[in-house]
Design an enzyme around this catalytic site. Sequence first.
Site, PDB file in Angstrom:
ATOM      1  CB  SER A  25      -0.863  -0.011   1.264  1.00 11.93           C
ATOM      2  OG  SER A  25      -1.431   1.266   1.474  1.00 11.93           O
TER       3      SER A  25
ATOM      4  CE1 TYR B  84      -3.713  -2.188   5.243  1.00 13.44           C
ATOM      5  CE2 TYR B  84      -3.025   0.082   4.887  1.00 13.44           C
ATOM      6  CZ  TYR B  84      -3.501  -1.118   4.393  1.00 13.44           C
ATOM      7  OH  TYR B  84      -3.740  -1.255   3.033  1.00 13.44           O
TER       8      TYR B  84
END
Length: 321
Positions: free
Chosen positions: A193, A206
């Site tokens: 990401s 995350y």
Amino acid sequence: MALDNITAFQFFGSVALGLVGFKIVSKLLPWAYVNIIGPALLGPKLNIRRMGGWAVITGCTDGIGKAYAKALAKQGFSLVLISRTLSKLEELAKEIENEYKVETKIIDVDFQSGVEIYDKIKARIEGLDIGVLVNNVGISYPHPEYFLDCYQQNPKFLLDIVAVNIHSVTHMCALVLPVMLNRKKGVIINLSSGAGSIPSALLTAYSATKAFVIKFSEDLQTEYRASGITVQCLKPGFVATKMSKIKKASFMIPTPDTYVASALRILGYTTTTAAYLPHEFIQIACAVMRYATCEPFVSNLFFKHLLSLRKRALSRASQKK
Ligand SMILES: NC(=O)c1ccc[n+]([C@@H]2O[C@H](COP(=O)([O-])OP(=O)(O)OC[C@H]3O[C@@H](n4cnc5c(N)ncnc54)[C@H](OP(=O)(O)O)[C@@H]3O)[C@@H](O)[C@H]2O)c1
């Protein structure tokens, strides 16, 4: 004397300008080649279809994973569909078999469970000539949150996010790589990401799992490049999916189909990439800001933005109660 000084000043000024210019061009040209010129003028760098008969996709019943399933079936791959919800897997398998006339196998596992799920996966993929592995499954926070609050609200969350975002990637690679190495070809696509490389306070756990995926992918590529394996590590910005909670796609926030088409177009040109030009530009702008200003300033800027998203999410949640 004065003339000498001016000449020296001009000389060193020109050298400095030349060095800066060289640095910019030496970064810009390879970037333009892998992101724009190569894919547009030369086409695909590798023929993914020649990698093998089967593609394996984790987290395939929604969002980016589902878009990969359809894109690869369209190219003629038979699919191993791995996800959590059996009914969604059955529905997707039927849809793909009808539309693309390819074979499918479904494996329902919850990547939040223990390592025994990998025995089940190993048994089900035994003997398949797997050419492509898409490590897509991932979970994130429901909304930006302080690290300790995440833990206090759900103590198991920290184990889950590591199990789904990290263990799934390393274990799936360990299961599939031997098959690819035997045939000296294969493609591994790992979903990281943008959060893995830009400051992401309030998404701390995350973003750290996604930074792991970048490091793992880059070193794995170096280890196995000479054995015919191509690793692509994707760093998307926002894509309109259930995870991002964004329903309406736009130029900056593509649909999963648009994102996957863009990522497949540049497969083989570079290992780690945002794979979608608007996302690439945002990540470059962030890197330039970090380089040109001081790091805490940029981290704070992103922190404030995520704080405002957190505030909005919490007030929406309290209105619903
Ligand atoms: N969307 C974005 O803006 C964005 C941005 C950057 C990176 N990414 C990354 O891209 C990847 C895909 O994201 P997405 O937005 O497409 O996600 P998504 O729409 O939420 O879809 C996730 C898929 O994974 C499955 N899944 C979730 N938890 C699972 C578990 N514990 N075990 C097995 N399967 C599970 C879901 O199945 P069920 O439907 O059964 O739950 C679903 O098929 C992720 O790795 C994410 O981190 C996404």
